[in-house]
Design a protein around this motif. Structure first.
Motif, mmCIF file in Angstrom:
data_model
loop_
_atom_site.group_PDB
_atom_site.id
_atom_site.type_symbol
_atom_site.label_atom_id
_atom_site.label_comp_id
_atom_site.label_asym_id
_atom_site.label_seq_id
_atom_site.Cartn_x
_atom_site.Cartn_y
_atom_site.Cartn_z
ATOM 1 N N TYR A 97 0.284 2.644 6.102
ATOM 2 C CA TYR A 97 0.628 2.189 4.755
ATOM 3 C C TYR A 97 2.066 1.651 4.748
ATOM 4 C CZ TYR A 97 -3.421 5.058 3.565
ATOM 5 O OH TYR A 97 -4.683 5.602 3.502
ATOM 6 N N LEU A 133 0.561 5.699 0.335
ATOM 7 C CA LEU A 133 -0.144 6.954 0.542
ATOM 8 C C LEU A 133 0.679 8.071 -0.075
ATOM 9 C CD1 LEU A 133 -2.313 8.790 1.903
ATOM 10 C CD2 LEU A 133 -0.765 8.899 3.892
ATOM 11 N N THR A 174 -3.256 5.378 -2.543
ATOM 12 C CA THR A 174 -4.202 6.361 -2.019
ATOM 13 C C THR A 174 -3.579 7.747 -2.125
ATOM 14 O OG1 THR A 174 -5.156 4.788 -0.452
ATOM 15 C CG2 THR A 174 -5.478 7.132 0.013
ATOM 16 N N LYS A 213 -1.588 -0.752 -4.095
ATOM 17 C CA LYS A 213 -2.880 -0.142 -3.784
ATOM 18 C C LYS A 213 -2.565 1.271 -3.334
ATOM 19 C CE LYS A 213 -6.393 -2.261 -2.447
ATOM 20 N NZ LYS A 213 -7.498 -2.952 -1.717
ATOM 21 N N CYS A 242 -1.334 14.726 -3.663
ATOM 22 C CA CYS A 242 -1.197 13.851 -4.839
ATOM 23 C C CYS A 242 -1.330 14.578 -6.170
ATOM 24 C CB CYS A 242 -2.208 12.721 -4.767
ATOM 25 S SG CYS A 242 -3.938 13.246 -4.903
ATOM 26 N N THR A 252 0.822 -1.203 0.000
ATOM 27 C CA THR A 252 0.000 0.000 0.000
ATOM 28 C C THR A 252 0.861 1.259 0.000
ATOM 29 O OG1 THR A 252 -0.140 -0.106 2.422
ATOM 30 C CG2 THR A 252 -1.935 -1.112 1.153
ATOM 31 N N THR A 305 -7.469 5.197 -4.696
ATOM 32 C CA THR A 305 -8.429 5.971 -3.918
ATOM 33 C C THR A 305 -7.888 7.381 -3.739
ATOM 34 O OG1 THR A 305 -9.024 3.978 -2.669
ATOM 35 C CG2 THR A 305 -9.701 6.096 -1.727
ATOM 36 N N VAL A 306 -8.768 8.367 -3.712
ATOM 37 C CA VAL A 306 -8.334 9.735 -3.437
ATOM 38 C C VAL A 306 -9.268 10.356 -2.407
ATOM 39 C CG1 VAL A 306 -9.673 10.738 -5.349
ATOM 40 C CG2 VAL A 306 -7.650 11.947 -4.469
#
Length: 398
Positions: free
Chosen positions: A230, A169, A191, A189, A173, A167, A217-218
């Motif tokens: 993460y 993060l 985010t 994955k 972003c 994961t 995802t955001v």
């Protein structure tokens, strides 16, 4: 006239390269030996008291208004000012140190949206197709800006030594290039978190369009609201926005969001010398609440967390080149920008881009990538940097 006499003293001390100056009454004076790099035209007298109190802000506003006109290379001119230790931008009597400013979640959101929510269409006019608004990584002189931005994203992800299924993060972003690359090419994955409504909407639409709802995802949130942990954290061009008083909290948040032995890559503008990390004009018109920390500040805050430093990589020349390309792109769409936003706005952004390029060229600021581990340095990383460069080559960074 006393004001003109003081002006002449200021100009004589402020440049390490030859320049010409035309004063408001038509008098022309040359400073330095050789071919002038630029000509400064003062259409009106600007009160000396304003320069003494607010040098950067006063000259910046005068340029925006057209009171000051520059003929020749603006970047070279600003570089020459920065490189003169007695210039009005370096001399202590002309510097304005801004007071501490609160960076609550509310003010941070307002500050970010004032800059990034000008409109996606504005940034699309002069950024590259990846919509990456941070320092690129030029692995070769022949790299286009788009090539170099892909290089940067891969270089960051390769430093993490991430494995598929882990994961990530990304704090701040942007328009999502890094998290989409992490998901599609590295199997992570991913985010993202942003305070920009337009960036959030753009990334969400792209997630839906590309069928990545299970992998990307955001969040439209302040980074301090994130609670999950993460395997990896990235943050590119973000800590410049958090404010001096919040740097410790920012690095603590990076640490808290990592699992034990997780890795983080933090990329941001950093001073390699002591001094004020705030430019009054930029703070007023471009980045409200911005602050550029020096390396010692960042490392001190890192030392107060569970993070340890694995690697530091300065990229000063890369950001200078990035800004020079952005400037040329911006000039190429000048007519559209002026028609849409006005002459004052165009001059403001032109000055911002070229002054920043000059600041990197002069060495006033740098951009540094901090590779950090939560736990003993390098616990989960290979013994040498070779893994980074092997992965770079595998991803086309040559």
């Amino acid at each position: 006239m006393l004001d003109k006499t003081i002006y002449k003293q200021i100009f004589k001390a402020s440049f390490n390269a030859p320049i010409d100056v035309e004063f408001w009454d038509g008098e022309q004076v040359s400073y330095g030996e050789g071919e002038p790099i630029a000509k400064i035209i003062l259409h009106e007298l600007i009160p000396i008291k304003d320069i003494m109190a607010h040098a950067s802000l006063t000259f910046g506003e005068a340029y925006m208004a057209g009171t000051i006109e520059i003929q020749g290379n603006l970047q070279q001119l600003v570089t020459a000012v920065y490189q003169s230790k007695d210039s009005f931008l370096n001399n202590a009597q002309f510097k304005k140190f801004l007071p501490k400013r609160s960076h609550s979640e509310k003010t941070s959101k307002t500050d970010v949206q004032s800059h990034y929510d000008i409109g996606n269409d504005f940034y699309e006019m002069w950024l590259d197709p990846t919509l990456t608004y941070s320092c690129a990584y030029f692995a070769s002189d022949s790299d286009s800006l788009e090539d170099a931005q892909w290089n940067k994203v891969h270089h960051i992800l390769n430093k993490l030594n991430a494995r598929p299924g882990e994961t990530l993060l990304d704090i701040g972003c942007g328009w999502g290039t890094l998290i989409f690359t992490a998901a599609k090419e590295y199997g992570l994955k991913a985010t993202g978190v942003t305070l920009s409504q337009q960036q959030y909407d753009y990334v969400n639409q792209k997630i839906a369009d590309e069928g990545l709802t299970d992998q990307v995802t955001v969040f439209l949130k302040d980074y301090r609201e994130i609670q999950q942990t993460y395997d990896h954290v990235t943050s590119v061009g973000m800590f410049e926005h958090v404010g001096k008083e919040n740097l410790g909290e920012y690095f603590a948040q990076v640490s808290d969001r990592l699992v034990p032995n997780g890795t983080a890559l933090i990329h941001g503008i950093t001073g390699q010398h002591e001094g004020a990390g705030v430019d009054e004009w930029i703070n007023q018109y471009i980045f409200p609440g911005g602050y550029i920390p020096n390396i010692a500040e960042n490392l001190t805050h890192i030392m107060h967390t569970a993070l340890q430093v694995d690697d530091l990589e300065p990229l000063r020349r890369h950001y200078q080149k990035t800004l020079e390309i952005w400037t040329q792109n911006f000039h190429d769409v000048s007519e559209v920008v002026i028609a849409r936003y006005g002459e004052r706005f165009y001059r403001m952004w032109d000055l911002y881009l070229q002054a920043c390029a000059a600041s990197f060229e002069a060495g006033n600021i740098d951009v540094v990538q901090y590779l950090l581990t939560k736990g003993p340095s390098g616990a989960e990383l290979p013994m040498t940097r070779a893994y980074i460069y092997h992965a770079d080559v595998a991803h086309g960074v040559k």
